[in-house]
Design an enzyme around this catalytic site. Structure first.
Site, mmCIF file in Angstrom:
data_model
loop_
_atom_site.group_PDB
_atom_site.id
_atom_site.type_symbol
_atom_site.label_atom_id
_atom_site.label_comp_id
_atom_site.label_asym_id
_atom_site.label_seq_id
_atom_site.Cartn_x
_atom_site.Cartn_y
_atom_site.Cartn_z
ATOM 1 N N GLN A 105 0.828 -1.208 0.000
ATOM 2 C CA GLN A 105 0.000 0.000 0.000
ATOM 3 C C GLN A 105 0.859 1.252 0.000
ATOM 4 O O GLN A 105 0.586 2.194 -0.766
ATOM 5 C CB GLN A 105 -0.938 -0.021 1.204
ATOM 6 C CG GLN A 105 -2.000 -1.105 1.125
ATOM 7 C CD GLN A 105 -2.952 -1.067 2.314
ATOM 8 O OE1 GLN A 105 -2.794 -0.267 3.232
ATOM 9 N NE2 GLN A 105 -3.943 -1.936 2.303
ATOM 10 N N ASP A 143 -2.914 -11.228 4.837
ATOM 11 C CA ASP A 143 -4.351 -11.343 5.067
ATOM 12 C C ASP A 143 -4.787 -12.767 5.372
ATOM 13 O O ASP A 143 -5.939 -12.991 5.777
ATOM 14 C CB ASP A 143 -5.131 -10.844 3.844
ATOM 15 C CG ASP A 143 -5.081 -9.335 3.705
ATOM 16 O OD1 ASP A 143 -4.968 -8.646 4.736
ATOM 17 O OD2 ASP A 143 -5.152 -8.844 2.564
ATOM 18 N N ARG A 191 -6.094 -7.721 14.835
ATOM 19 C CA ARG A 191 -6.458 -9.023 14.274
ATOM 20 C C ARG A 191 -5.708 -10.159 14.972
ATOM 21 O O ARG A 191 -6.227 -11.270 15.098
ATOM 22 C CB ARG A 191 -6.189 -9.024 12.770
ATOM 23 C CG ARG A 191 -6.805 -10.170 12.016
ATOM 24 C CD ARG A 191 -6.629 -9.999 10.502
ATOM 25 N NE ARG A 191 -7.675 -9.170 9.921
ATOM 26 C CZ ARG A 191 -7.669 -8.749 8.663
ATOM 27 N NH1 ARG A 191 -6.656 -9.046 7.872
ATOM 28 N NH2 ARG A 191 -8.659 -8.011 8.194
ATOM 29 N N ARG A 212 -12.451 -11.012 7.992
ATOM 30 C CA ARG A 212 -11.631 -12.225 7.936
ATOM 31 C C ARG A 212 -11.750 -13.049 9.217
ATOM 32 O O ARG A 212 -11.656 -14.279 9.175
ATOM 33 C CB ARG A 212 -10.185 -11.867 7.627
ATOM 34 C CG ARG A 212 -10.045 -11.192 6.264
ATOM 35 C CD ARG A 212 -8.629 -11.163 5.759
ATOM 36 N NE ARG A 212 -8.544 -10.293 4.592
ATOM 37 C CZ ARG A 212 -8.883 -10.653 3.357
ATOM 38 N NH1 ARG A 212 -9.316 -11.877 3.130
ATOM 39 N NH2 ARG A 212 -8.777 -9.802 2.348
#
Length: 447
Positions: free
Chosen positions: A172, A323, A354, A397
């Protein structure tokens, strides 16, 4: 709107062939670059998730004409590099973290003012890493404390080229700087010590942009673009998303007697870290119909249920599977021994923390797990875990990964919300049910 909890009970063997939606990373970039081209582009196979639809809305607000055709393809009439329009209202990115960071790169070298907003989850995510090099190029930014949304960016009237070494592997940040470089006189160079996803570089080449890529004696990649440049319109097809395929792949490995094939999946080497890791764990994985299309490797992934064993996943692999760690953790919960994942600190600044969300969900289902600032270790049970309820923290996710866990567990696994799945994979439930999975609304909610 209230939450939408869902329960995933133990499943019958999963069988069948299926396709997954277009890759999200490629979809975002295909729309953005088409909007910067002079002329008409056509994109097939676009992921029509909330995140990508947010990108479409933003590019329309910046002047591009974008239309969905009756055959499902998208037609984009671009405005050209340097010709983006100042938006009339704030640019709403919803939950799309990739979209906002890449768009900030586009805006940084255009002489306009724009305000970026997002949902509650996106507004908690830091933007400092991408804003630092963009400010070096001349952009001015006013943001909330911690460099969070909402923020207002004033693009540089005379942007300055920079040479910037990435402090962490990040496609990114790299992409944002390269996109800013398209409208910057001179040569803008990114140095990445560890290779990250290269979809931006591949797509820029497809739109006629010449990039210079070199590797120095220390193995660092230097990617340069000399601006300003003009993008040529093009027609392209978005391949299937490996991050979406990961859920069906792991389900096929951990649900006994399963045989699952996912077709037309992107196999870019910067995206296959999960599949490489699963093979090291002993997974029965075969690549069929292996081919090159649009500069990207594509193939069908066939998996059959397997006895997995714990491994150590090196930090160097994190950029190619950042991810996929939540679903890898689910695979690890059913493997023999301990799987240690290193270099995963980036998971702490996703939609939620996460790393801890995965760890908490595993513990709630009887799985032994330890975490550090940049690592996680999951010890698989001799039996099959389950029976717990998982807090998703609005993270798509997390929701999908623990629904997969329930399919292979002794007892059903529940997640507290599934609304956010639509941000990345609106067809997830239907895909898994096509293979034989069955989900249900918890009785306390449905009564």
């Amino acid at each position: 709107m209230g939450s939408q909890p869902l329960t995933s009970p133990p499943s019958v063997p999963l069988k069948g062939r299926l396709s997954v939606p277009g890759d999200k990373s490629v979809s975002h970039r295909a729309i953005m670059l088409s909007a910067l081209a002079i002329g008409r582009s056509r994109v097939e196979g676009l992921l029509e998730s909330e995140d990508v639809l947010a990108t479409i809305g933003v590019m329309r607000a910046l002047g591009a004409t974008i239309e969905r055709l009756p055959d499902g393809a998208w037609q984009i009439d671009g405005v050209g590099v340097g010709a983006l329009l100042e938006p009339e209202t704030a640019l709403d990115f919803g939950n799309a973290g990739t979209s906002v960071r890449l768009t900030l790169g586009l805006l940084a070298s255009h002489p306009l003012v724009a305000t970026a907003i997002g949902d509650a989850s996106l507004s908690r995510r830091p933007m400092a890493r991408v804003l630092t090099p963009l400010k070096m190029m001349g952009a001015d930014v006013i943001a909330r404390s911690g460099d969070r949304l909402p923020l207002t960016i004033r693009g540089a009237r005379t942007p300055a080229p920079i040479t910037y070494e990435l402090p962490v592997p990040s496609a990114q940040i790299k992409s944002a700087v390269l996109l800013a470089g398209l409208n910057t006189p001179g040569t803008t160079t990114i140095i990445e010590p560890v290779a990250s996803r290269d979809h931006t570089e591949r797509l820029l080449a497809g739109f006629g942009v010449s990039l210079k890529t070199e590797t120095d004696a220390d193995g660092r990649r230097q990617i340069s673009v000399s601006g300003p440049v003009a993008l040529e319109p093009t027609d392209l097809t978005v391949p299937g998303d490996p991050s979406s395929a990961a859920f069906a792949v792991v389900a096929g490995l951990i649900v006994p007697d399963s045989d699952v094939t996912v077709t037309d999946v992107l196999l870019n080497p910067t995206r296959t870290g999960l599949f490489d890791t699963l093979e090291e764990m002993g997974a029965d994985i075969a690549i069929e119909n292996d081919r090159i299309s649009g500069g990207e490797r594509i193939g069908d992934i066939r998996v059959r249920s397997s006895r997995l064993k714990g491994v150590t996943v090196p930090a160097s692999r994190a950029p190619s599977m950042i991810d996929e760690y939540p679903i890898l953790a689910i695979a690890a919960a059913f493997a023999e021994g301990t799987t240690r994942m290193e270099g995963v600190g980036e998971l702490r600044v996703k939609e939620a923390d996460r790393l801890e969300a995965v760890a908490d969900g595993l513990r709630a289902n009887g799985v032994e797990v330890e975490t550090g600032e940049t690592w996680m270790a999951v010890t698989g049970r001799k039996g099959r875990a389950g029976g717990g309820s998982v807090a998703t923290h609005l993270d798509h996710r997390i929701a999908m990964s623990f629904l997969i866990m329930g399919l292979a567990a002794d007892e059903a696994v529940s997640v507290d919300d599934t609304r956010m799945i639509a941000t990345s994979f609106p067809g997830f439930i239907a895909m898994m049910e096509k293979l034989g999975a069955r989900f249900s609304v918890p009785e306390a909610v449905g009564s």
